[in-house]
Design a protein around this motif. Structure first.
Motif, PDB file in Angstrom:
ATOM      1  N   GLY A 158     -11.309 -10.513   2.501  1.00 15.57           N
ATOM      2  CA  GLY A 158     -12.719 -10.621   2.826  1.00 15.57           C
ATOM      3  C   GLY A 158     -13.017 -10.581   4.312  1.00 15.57           C
ATOM      4  O   GLY A 158     -14.048 -10.063   4.732  1.00 15.57           O
ATOM      5  N   GLY A 159     -12.123 -11.109   5.131  1.00 14.55           N
ATOM      6  CA  GLY A 159     -12.333 -11.099   6.579  1.00 14.55           C
ATOM      7  C   GLY A 159     -12.439  -9.702   7.147  1.00 14.55           C
ATOM      8  O   GLY A 159     -13.090  -9.482   8.171  1.00 14.55           O
ATOM      9  N   ALA A 160     -11.813  -8.744   6.476  1.00 20.74           N
ATOM     10  CA  ALA A 160     -11.876  -7.352   6.933  1.00 20.74           C
ATOM     11  C   ALA A 160     -13.279  -6.782   6.792  1.00 20.74           C
ATOM     12  O   ALA A 160     -13.627  -5.796   7.441  1.00 20.74           O
ATOM     13  N   LEU A 161     -14.096  -7.399   5.943  1.00 17.38           N
ATOM     14  CA  LEU A 161     -15.457  -6.911   5.711  1.00 17.38           C
ATOM     15  C   LEU A 161     -16.456  -7.408   6.758  1.00 17.38           C
ATOM     16  O   LEU A 161     -17.580  -6.921   6.814  1.00 17.38           O
ATOM     17  N   LEU A 162     -16.061  -8.372   7.575  1.00 17.68           N
ATOM     18  CA  LEU A 162     -16.950  -8.881   8.618  1.00 17.68           C
ATOM     19  C   LEU A 162     -17.129  -7.795   9.673  1.00 17.68           C
ATOM     20  O   LEU A 162     -16.152  -7.302  10.237  1.00 17.68           O
ATOM     21  N   GLY A 163     -18.358  -7.407   9.923  1.00 20.14           N
ATOM     22  CA  GLY A 163     -18.651  -6.350  10.882  1.00 20.14           C
ATOM     23  C   GLY A 163     -18.024  -6.602  12.241  1.00 20.14           C
ATOM     24  O   GLY A 163     -18.025  -7.722  12.735  1.00 20.14           O
ATOM     25  N   GLU A 164     -17.482  -5.555  12.821  1.00 18.83           N
ATOM     26  CA  GLU A 164     -16.881  -5.582  14.159  1.00 18.83           C
ATOM     27  C   GLU A 164     -15.598  -6.406  14.258  1.00 18.83           C
ATOM     28  O   GLU A 164     -15.066  -6.595  15.344  1.00 18.83           O
ATOM     29  N   MET A 165     -15.068  -6.906  13.135  1.00 19.24           N
ATOM     30  CA  MET A 165     -13.843  -7.704  13.197  1.00 19.24           C
ATOM     31  C   MET A 165     -12.675  -6.868  13.714  1.00 19.24           C
ATOM     32  O   MET A 165     -11.884  -7.347  14.533  1.00 19.24           O
ATOM     33  N   ALA A 166     -12.564  -5.636  13.267  1.00 20.50           N
ATOM     34  CA  ALA A 166     -11.471  -4.769  13.723  1.00 20.50           C
ATOM     35  C   ALA A 166     -11.582  -4.516  15.226  1.00 20.50           C
ATOM     36  O   ALA A 166     -10.583  -4.549  15.949  1.00 20.50           O
ATOM     37  N   THR A 167     -12.792  -4.301  15.697  1.00 19.73           N
ATOM     38  CA  THR A 167     -13.007  -4.053  17.125  1.00 19.73           C
ATOM     39  C   THR A 167     -12.649  -5.281  17.949  1.00 19.73           C
ATOM     40  O   THR A 167     -11.965  -5.174  18.974  1.00 19.73           O
ATOM     41  N   VAL A 168     -13.096  -6.437  17.514  1.00 20.23           N
ATOM     42  CA  VAL A 168     -12.808  -7.681  18.232  1.00 20.23           C
ATOM     43  C   VAL A 168     -11.303  -7.930  18.270  1.00 20.23           C
ATOM     44  O   VAL A 168     -10.747  -8.291  19.317  1.00 20.23           O
ATOM     45  N   LEU A 169     -10.635  -7.722  17.159  1.00 21.95           N
ATOM     46  CA  LEU A 169      -9.189  -7.922  17.090  1.00 21.95           C
ATOM     47  C   LEU A 169      -8.458  -6.919  17.975  1.00 21.95           C
ATOM     48  O   LEU A 169      -7.512  -7.277  18.682  1.00 21.95           O
ATOM     49  N   SER A 170      -8.888  -5.682  17.959  1.00 22.34           N
ATOM     50  CA  SER A 170      -8.276  -4.659  18.807  1.00 22.34           C
ATOM     51  C   SER A 170      -8.483  -4.974  20.284  1.00 22.34           C
ATOM     52  O   SER A 170      -7.551  -4.863  21.090  1.00 22.34           O
ATOM     53  N   ASP A 171      -9.693  -5.391  20.639  1.00 20.63           N
ATOM     54  CA  ASP A 171      -9.982  -5.751  22.031  1.00 20.63           C
ATOM     55  C   ASP A 171      -9.136  -6.939  22.488  1.00 20.63           C
ATOM     56  O   ASP A 171      -8.658  -6.978  23.620  1.00 20.63           O
ATOM     57  N   ALA A 172      -8.941  -7.905  21.610  1.00 22.17           N
ATOM     58  CA  ALA A 172      -8.201  -9.125  21.962  1.00 22.17           C
ATOM     59  C   ALA A 172      -6.695  -8.884  22.083  1.00 22.17           C
ATOM     60  O   ALA A 172      -6.019  -9.557  22.858  1.00 22.17           O
ATOM     61  N   THR A 173      -6.174  -7.924  21.317  1.00 20.10           N
ATOM     62  CA  THR A 173      -4.723  -7.700  21.295  1.00 20.10           C
ATOM     63  C   THR A 173      -4.298  -6.426  22.007  1.00 20.10           C
ATOM     64  O   THR A 173      -3.121  -6.277  22.352  1.00 20.10           O
ATOM     65  N   GLY A 174      -5.220  -5.498  22.179  1.00 25.68           N
ATOM     66  CA  GLY A 174      -4.863  -4.209  22.756  1.00 25.68           C
ATOM     67  C   GLY A 174      -4.130  -3.306  21.777  1.00 25.68           C
ATOM     68  O   GLY A 174      -3.547  -2.296  22.166  1.00 25.68           O
ATOM     69  N   LEU A 175      -4.159  -3.661  20.498  1.00 22.74           N
ATOM     70  CA  LEU A 175      -3.458  -2.907  19.468  1.00 22.74           C
ATOM     71  C   LEU A 175      -4.442  -2.175  18.569  1.00 22.74           C
ATOM     72  O   LEU A 175      -5.578  -2.623  18.396  1.00 22.74           O
ATOM     73  N   PRO A 176      -3.990  -1.076  17.956  1.00 22.63           N
ATOM     74  CA  PRO A 176      -4.871  -0.423  16.982  1.00 22.63           C
ATOM     75  C   PRO A 176      -5.016  -1.300  15.739  1.00 22.63           C
ATOM     76  O   PRO A 176      -4.064  -1.965  15.319  1.00 22.63           O
ATOM     77  N   VAL A 177      -6.207  -1.304  15.171  1.00 20.83           N
ATOM     78  CA  VAL A 177      -6.479  -2.111  13.977  1.00 20.83           C
ATOM     79  C   VAL A 177      -7.117  -1.214  12.926  1.00 20.83           C
ATOM     80  O   VAL A 177      -8.072  -0.504  13.212  1.00 20.83           O
ATOM     81  N   ALA A 178      -6.567  -1.254  11.723  1.00 20.14           N
ATOM     82  CA  ALA A 178      -7.102  -0.474  10.611  1.00 20.14           C
ATOM     83  C   ALA A 178      -7.549  -1.429   9.510  1.00 20.14           C
ATOM     84  O   ALA A 178      -6.928  -2.474   9.290  1.00 20.14           O
ATOM     85  N   ILE A 179      -8.615  -1.065   8.826  1.00 17.75           N
ATOM     86  CA  ILE A 179      -9.095  -1.849   7.691  1.00 17.75           C
ATOM     87  C   ILE A 179      -8.585  -1.172   6.427  1.00 17.75           C
ATOM     88  O   ILE A 179      -8.710   0.045   6.267  1.00 17.75           O
TER      89      ILE A 179
END
Length: 180
Positions: free
Chosen positions: A130-151
């Motif tokens: 369910g956390g993957a459905l939160l808008g902009e979560m992938a972007t926030v995670l990518s920005d925080a880690t510098g890693l690519p994030v896929a849903i």
């Protein structure tokens, strides 16, 4: 009710952490925000509707974003009241749970062996549940880690599908062990 963060390698969990931050905790954060800022009491189901409709992990870069009308009980007058909340407000209300999830991800990455960390740089992070459905979560995670994030393609079904695959593997293993 939880967020699981794990590093997987060769079909096994190498390192994992669990934090008691899930959808219900986010709903409670929205309820508390609306109560604190607007002096209106809304229910958990209203908070979940807000989260599903306009819930975001970070505020829009410009403006307040989309709005959502919610109804609740005015805590001063005691009468029902309608009000509008926007994405920027909801991002603010979710800052603590999102921050806790980000810290958990960073902790897991810090405890990952250098050899696996190199693979993570190439393959990135996968968001499921369910956390993957939160808008902009992938972007926030990518920005925080510098890693690519896929849903994941169907984030809510990942756990069920994984359990089904595990059961299938057990059937195969059982036939190999019995057949020897």
């Amino acid at each position: 009710g939880t967020t699981e963060v794990a590093v997987l390698s060769l079909g096994s969990i190498v390192y994992a952490r669990s934090v008691e931050i899930g959808g219900h905790f986010m709903d409670e954060a929205i309820v508390a925000y609306v109560r604190r800022v607007h002096n209106v009491l809304i229910g958990d189901s209203n908070a979940e509707e807000i989260k599903n409709a306009i819930g975001v992990a970070k505020a829009p870069s410009e403006g307040e974003g989309r709005t959502f009308e919610v109804r609740g009980r005015d805590l001063v007058s005691g009468v029902p009241r309608a009000l509008s909340v926007n994405e920027a407000q909801i991002a603010s209300s979710l800052a603590e749970p999102v921050g806790t999830i980000l810290e958990t991800v960073k902790t897991v990455l810090e405890h990952t062996a250098p050899e696996l960390a190199a693979d993570i740089v190439d393959t990135g992070i996968a968001l499921t549940g369910g956390g993957a459905l939160l808008g902009e979560m992938a972007t926030v995670l990518s920005d925080a880690t510098g890693l690519p994030v896929a849903i994941a393609e169907e984030p809510l079904l990942c756990g069920v599908k994984g359990a089904g695959q595990a059961l299938e593997e057990m059937k195969h293993l059982k036939s190999v062990v019995v057949g020897s």
